[in-house]
Each structure stands twice: as C-alpha cells, then as structure tokens.
Design a protein around this motif. Structure first.
Motif, PDB file in Angstrom:
ATOM      1  N   UNK A  40       0.837  -1.209   0.000  1.00 38.60           N
ATOM      2  CA  UNK A  40       0.000   0.000   0.000  1.00 38.60           C
ATOM      3  C   UNK A  40       0.868   1.254   0.000  1.00 38.60           C
ATOM      4  N   UNK A  41       1.932   1.252   0.802  1.00 37.13           N
ATOM      5  CA  UNK A  41       2.815   2.415   0.872  1.00 37.13           C
ATOM      6  C   UNK A  41       3.564   2.631  -0.439  1.00 37.13           C
ATOM      7  N   UNK A  42       3.932   1.543  -1.105  1.00 34.37           N
ATOM      8  CA  UNK A  42       4.606   1.667  -2.397  1.00 34.37           C
ATOM      9  C   UNK A  42       3.668   2.301  -3.432  1.00 34.37           C
ATOM     10  N   UNK A  43       2.417   1.840  -3.445  1.00 31.19           N
ATOM     11  CA  UNK A  43       1.420   2.433  -4.354  1.00 31.19           C
ATOM     12  C   UNK A  43       1.226   3.912  -4.021  1.00 31.19           C
ATOM     13  N   UNK A  44       1.103   4.189  -2.718  1.00 34.78           N
ATOM     14  CA  UNK A  44       0.911   5.567  -2.277  1.00 34.78           C
ATOM     15  C   UNK A  44       2.077   6.457  -2.658  1.00 34.78           C
ATOM     16  N   UNK A  45       3.296   5.950  -2.497  1.00 38.46           N
ATOM     17  CA  UNK A  45       4.474   6.748  -2.826  1.00 38.46           C
ATOM     18  C   UNK A  45       4.520   7.129  -4.293  1.00 38.46           C
ATOM     19  N   UNK A  46       4.199   6.169  -5.161  1.00 40.15           N
ATOM     20  CA  UNK A  46       4.215   6.426  -6.608  1.00 40.15           C
ATOM     21  C   UNK A  46       3.141   7.457  -6.978  1.00 40.15           C
ATOM     22  N   UNK A  47       1.930   7.283  -6.441  1.00 39.99           N
ATOM     23  CA  UNK A  47       0.833   8.186  -6.778  1.00 39.99           C
ATOM     24  C   UNK A  47       1.079   9.598  -6.236  1.00 39.99           C
ATOM     25  N   UNK A  48       1.609   9.684  -5.016  1.00 42.74           N
ATOM     26  CA  UNK A  48       1.910  11.004  -4.448  1.00 42.74           C
ATOM     27  C   UNK A  48       2.998  11.695  -5.261  1.00 42.74           C
ATOM     28  N   UNK A  49       3.969  10.934  -5.735  1.00 44.28           N
ATOM     29  CA  UNK A  49       5.047  11.504  -6.536  1.00 44.28           C
ATOM     30  C   UNK A  49       4.513  12.048  -7.861  1.00 44.28           C
ATOM     31  N   UNK A  50       3.547  11.351  -8.435  1.00 43.26           N
ATOM     32  CA  UNK A  50       2.926  11.814  -9.683  1.00 43.26           C
ATOM     33  C   UNK A  50       2.205  13.140  -9.453  1.00 43.26           C
ATOM     34  N   UNK A  51       1.455  13.224  -8.345  1.00 45.28           N
ATOM     35  CA  UNK A  51       0.739  14.468  -8.027  1.00 45.28           C
ATOM     36  C   UNK A  51       1.726  15.596  -7.733  1.00 45.28           C
ATOM     37  N   UNK A  52       2.795  15.289  -7.016  1.00 47.15           N
ATOM     38  CA  UNK A  52       3.812  16.296  -6.716  1.00 47.15           C
ATOM     39  C   UNK A  52       4.441  16.821  -7.999  1.00 47.15           C
ATOM     40  N   UNK A  53       4.710  15.914  -8.942  1.00 47.20           N
ATOM     41  CA  UNK A  53       5.281  16.322 -10.231  1.00 47.20           C
ATOM     42  C   UNK A  53       4.310  17.215 -10.987  1.00 47.20           C
TER      43      UNK A  53
ATOM     44  N   UNK B 206      -1.635  30.437  -4.149  1.00 49.53           N
ATOM     45  CA  UNK B 206      -1.788  29.796  -2.838  1.00 49.53           C
ATOM     46  C   UNK B 206      -2.214  28.331  -2.912  1.00 49.53           C
ATOM     47  N   UNK B 207      -3.169  28.024  -3.787  1.00 47.14           N
ATOM     48  CA  UNK B 207      -3.664  26.648  -3.872  1.00 47.14           C
ATOM     49  C   UNK B 207      -2.582  25.700  -4.378  1.00 47.14           C
ATOM     50  N   UNK B 208      -1.857  26.128  -5.414  1.00 54.97           N
ATOM     51  CA  UNK B 208      -0.800  25.285  -5.973  1.00 54.97           C
ATOM     52  C   UNK B 208       0.319  25.080  -4.963  1.00 54.97           C
ATOM     53  N   UNK B 209       0.669  26.138  -4.243  1.00 53.97           N
ATOM     54  CA  UNK B 209       1.729  26.043  -3.237  1.00 53.97           C
ATOM     55  C   UNK B 209       1.336  25.054  -2.147  1.00 53.97           C
ATOM     56  N   UNK B 210       0.070  25.094  -1.711  1.00 54.36           N
ATOM     57  CA  UNK B 210      -0.395  24.187  -0.666  1.00 54.36           C
ATOM     58  C   UNK B 210      -0.302  22.734  -1.131  1.00 54.36           C
ATOM     59  N   UNK B 211      -0.763  22.478  -2.370  1.00 58.66           N
ATOM     60  CA  UNK B 211      -0.716  21.113  -2.905  1.00 58.66           C
ATOM     61  C   UNK B 211       0.737  20.637  -3.000  1.00 58.66           C
ATOM     62  N   UNK B 212       1.629  21.506  -3.475  1.00 60.83           N
ATOM     63  CA  UNK B 212       3.046  21.151  -3.609  1.00 60.83           C
ATOM     64  C   UNK B 212       3.632  20.763  -2.261  1.00 60.83           C
ATOM     65  N   UNK B 213       3.398  21.579  -1.245  1.00 58.90           N
ATOM     66  CA  UNK B 213       3.973  21.315   0.076  1.00 58.90           C
ATOM     67  C   UNK B 213       3.395  20.058   0.702  1.00 58.90           C
ATOM     68  N   UNK B 214       2.075  19.885   0.595  1.00 54.47           N
ATOM     69  CA  UNK B 214       1.444  18.718   1.205  1.00 54.47           C
ATOM     70  C   UNK B 214       1.896  17.430   0.537  1.00 54.47           C
ATOM     71  N   UNK B 215       2.048  17.455  -0.780  1.00 53.65           N
ATOM     72  CA  UNK B 215       2.441  16.215  -1.454  1.00 53.65           C
ATOM     73  C   UNK B 215       3.926  15.931  -1.308  1.00 53.65           C
ATOM     74  N   UNK B 216       4.736  16.952  -1.078  1.00 54.86           N
ATOM     75  CA  UNK B 216       6.135  16.700  -0.754  1.00 54.86           C
ATOM     76  C   UNK B 216       6.229  15.972   0.592  1.00 54.86           C
ATOM     77  N   UNK B 217       5.465  16.463   1.576  1.00 56.43           N
ATOM     78  CA  UNK B 217       5.432  15.814   2.887  1.00 56.43           C
ATOM     79  C   UNK B 217       4.833  14.417   2.777  1.00 56.43           C
ATOM     80  N   UNK B 218       3.768  14.279   1.954  1.00 59.94           N
ATOM     81  CA  UNK B 218       3.123  12.970   1.795  1.00 59.94           C
ATOM     82  C   UNK B 218       4.072  11.954   1.166  1.00 59.94           C
ATOM     83  N   UNK B 219       4.805  12.370   0.139  1.00 59.83           N
ATOM     84  CA  UNK B 219       5.768  11.474  -0.505  1.00 59.83           C
ATOM     85  C   UNK B 219       6.863  11.065   0.477  1.00 59.83           C
ATOM     86  N   UNK B 220       7.371  12.054   1.226  1.00 55.15           N
ATOM     87  CA  UNK B 220       8.400  11.766   2.228  1.00 55.15           C
ATOM     88  C   UNK B 220       7.854  10.849   3.318  1.00 55.15           C
TER      89      UNK B 220
END
Length: 325
Positions: free
Chosen positions: A123-136, A168-182
């Motif tokens: 599950x974490x591997x799937x999550x990591x890949x998907x979060x990385x896609x959103x972060x990109x 603001x919205x894009x910045x929030x998504x970027x920061x949250x998905x960086x933390x989520x990927x990490x």
C-alpha cells in the motif's frame, strides 16, 4: 447553478487531482491499518484523509475566488482562497495532533510484532508512486504559473526556486504532497526496519515525525495565507510596474503605488504626477495607455490610476530592480 459549474471548471486542477488521489489512498491505507494495526500506516491514513479534505476545499475556494465583483463586494472574491486555505490547515492541524499522539503512545508501548508487513509495504509503495505523480504535476503547475520553462523530470527540484511566487492553492498542494511522498518513504522504511530488527518503537517514532512534518505545513500555509487575508504587497511586481510607469515620458513622478495580492490576483493603485500644462483629454489617453499596459502584466486584474500636477520634486525612491521579462 450554471455560474457555479462554470467557476468550478476554472478551479485549481492540481488540488482537485490531489484530493481524488489522497481520498483513494486514505481508503486503502485505512483498510491496511484495519488488517495490520500498524501505527505508521495509521499515520499515513490520517495524513492522506486530511490532505484529501483540505485539497478538495481548496479546489472549491480557488474556483469561487474567480467570481466577478458584485455591488455588495466591489473588490471581488480573490482573498476567498486565502480564507479557505486557512480553514483547510485547521483540519490538517487536528489530524497532525492525532498522528503525533498515536505515535507517542506506540513509542511508549510498542507492539511485539508487525502483522501484515507485505500488505502495508504494498500500500505504501502504491501511495508513494501516486503522491510523486501528483507532486510532479503540482511542480509543473508552479513553473507554468510563474512563466518558467517546463523542467520535465526535473520539474520538482526546479520548482523549489519559484514556489514563493506560485498561487496559494498550488503552493499548498506542492507542500502537502512533498510531505506525503516523504511520509510514505519514512513509513515504508520504518516497517521494514522494525520487521528485521524487532525495534518496533521506530514505527511510533516515524508516526510522530510524519505528524510534525504535517505541523510544519500547517505553520507555513497559515502564515502565507494570513498575510494574504490581511493584504500583502507583491514587492517584485511593484518594482516591475514602477519601472513601466516611470518609462512613460508624461509621468514625472510616482506619489503612491500599491500592488496588493487579492488571492491569486493583483490589485494596483497608482497616483502619479504629470506636467500641469497637459490637457485633461491628453492625460485621459495617458491613463488609458498605462491601464492597458499594467493590466497586461501577469496576474493583474484591477488598476486604479490618479494624476496630480508635478511639484518639481522626485519622491519615488522604491525602484531597486529592473523589470522582469
């Protein structure tokens, strides 16, 4: 109803994508936590559900912020996105606290074994890949918003330089998905290490680290959007517009120039001095030219220009950099 649907089409796309992805990940992480009881998985479940909720609200807020001004609200709804982001981080703050608390309890009283390791890791591997896609995707949106070239696979590191200028919205998504990927990487590592070493306290420790990373996002986003709600000057654009105005031969001096952020947009107020011998009709043409010029700058949606007669003294001393291209 038609107006709302039209506004929703113009909402921040990365936040909508992130909301859908995180809702899906929150559900599968919740199922994995139910079967494994792993506290690191619990932390990731809370993180994903929190991100999904606030990113959905941010998408709605970014759409409604584009609503045209009305007689009751003549300054428009631009700052609505800042208010929505402030509300969104409260949700993350609550979930951050619960994550840290659960991690602390597990650290004090760790499990004696790790159940369903392969389920959790999958599950974490799937999550990591998907979060990385959103972060990109969010990183590419940051570059697009500031007019920078697409960095391709290097978009994520390249976007760090321009993050401060993003919406603001894009910045929030970027920061949250960086933390989520990490967070996915940390949780994956913690489960693996705990399984082979028997150091199950590590899962609780990682849960607390994920919670504190979430708190960091809460703090950053809160401060950024609190300034936006109050009304923050865009200093870079102020300098840029000052150069454009002073380049106009009929403008002798700038008495006052304000460039205020209204959510994703900029509101410009200018008071300039001109030769008193110029006719009102001629000054009106100069005003029209400057209004059109300033409105053509990225993000500017409203311009107010006033003229006064030249007093023979130069008072504007705020220009400190050349206009950006």
């Amino acid at each position: 109803m038609r107006e709302i649907l039209t506004l929703l089409k113009s909402g921040n796309k990365p936040s909508l994508l992130a909301a859908i992805v995180n809702a899906f990940l929150g559900i599968i992480k919740g199922i994995a936590f139910f079967f494994t009881g792993n506290v690191a998985m619990f932390a990731e479940m809370m993180h994903s559900l929190g991100d999904a909720a606030n990113q959905f609200f941010v998408f709605i807020g970014s759409a409604l912020a584009k609503k045209s001004p009305t007689a009751q609200f003549p300054n428009g709804f631009g700052r609505l996105i800042n208010l929505v982001c402030l509300g969104a981080v409260l949700i993350v703050g609550i979930l951050s606290y619960e994550t840290v608390k659960e991690g602390w309890h597990h650290f004090l009283s760790p499990a004696t074994e790790s159940n369903g390791m392969f389920i959790a890791l999958g599950v974490l591997a799937i999550g990591g890949v998907m979060e990385l896609i959103v972060l990109h995707k969010a990183a590419k949106e940051v570059l697009h918003e500031v007019g920078a070239e697409d960095g391709g696979f290097a978009s994520i590191p390249k976007s760090v330089k321009y993050l401060k200028r993003a919406k603001p919205a894009t910045k929030l998504v970027w920061m949250e998905d960086l933390v989520a990927t990490s967070g996915n990487v940390l949780a994956f590592s913690a489960i693996l290490i705990a399984y082979f070493t028997g150091f199950y306290r590590l899962e609780g420790l990682v849960s607390m680290i994920i919670g504190f990373m979430m708190f960091y996002v809460v703090g950053r986003v809160f401060l950024d959007n609190a300034r936006g709600v109050i009304g923050e000057t865009d200093q870079e654009m102020l300098n840029h517009i000052a150069h454009l105005v002073m380049a106009e031969p009929n403008v002798k001096d700038i008495v006052r120039l304000e460039v205020i952020k209204e959510g994703e947009f900029l509101h410009v107020e200018l008071e300039a001095e001109a030769d008193p011998k110029l006719s009102l009709a001629y000054l009106d043409d100069v005003r029209d030219y400057l209004t059109h010029l300033i409105l053509s700058q990225k993000g500017v949606t409203e311009v107010v220009i006033l003229f006064d007669e030249d007093d023979g003294q130069v008072s504007w001393q705020h220009i400190d950099e050349k206009p950006t291209s």
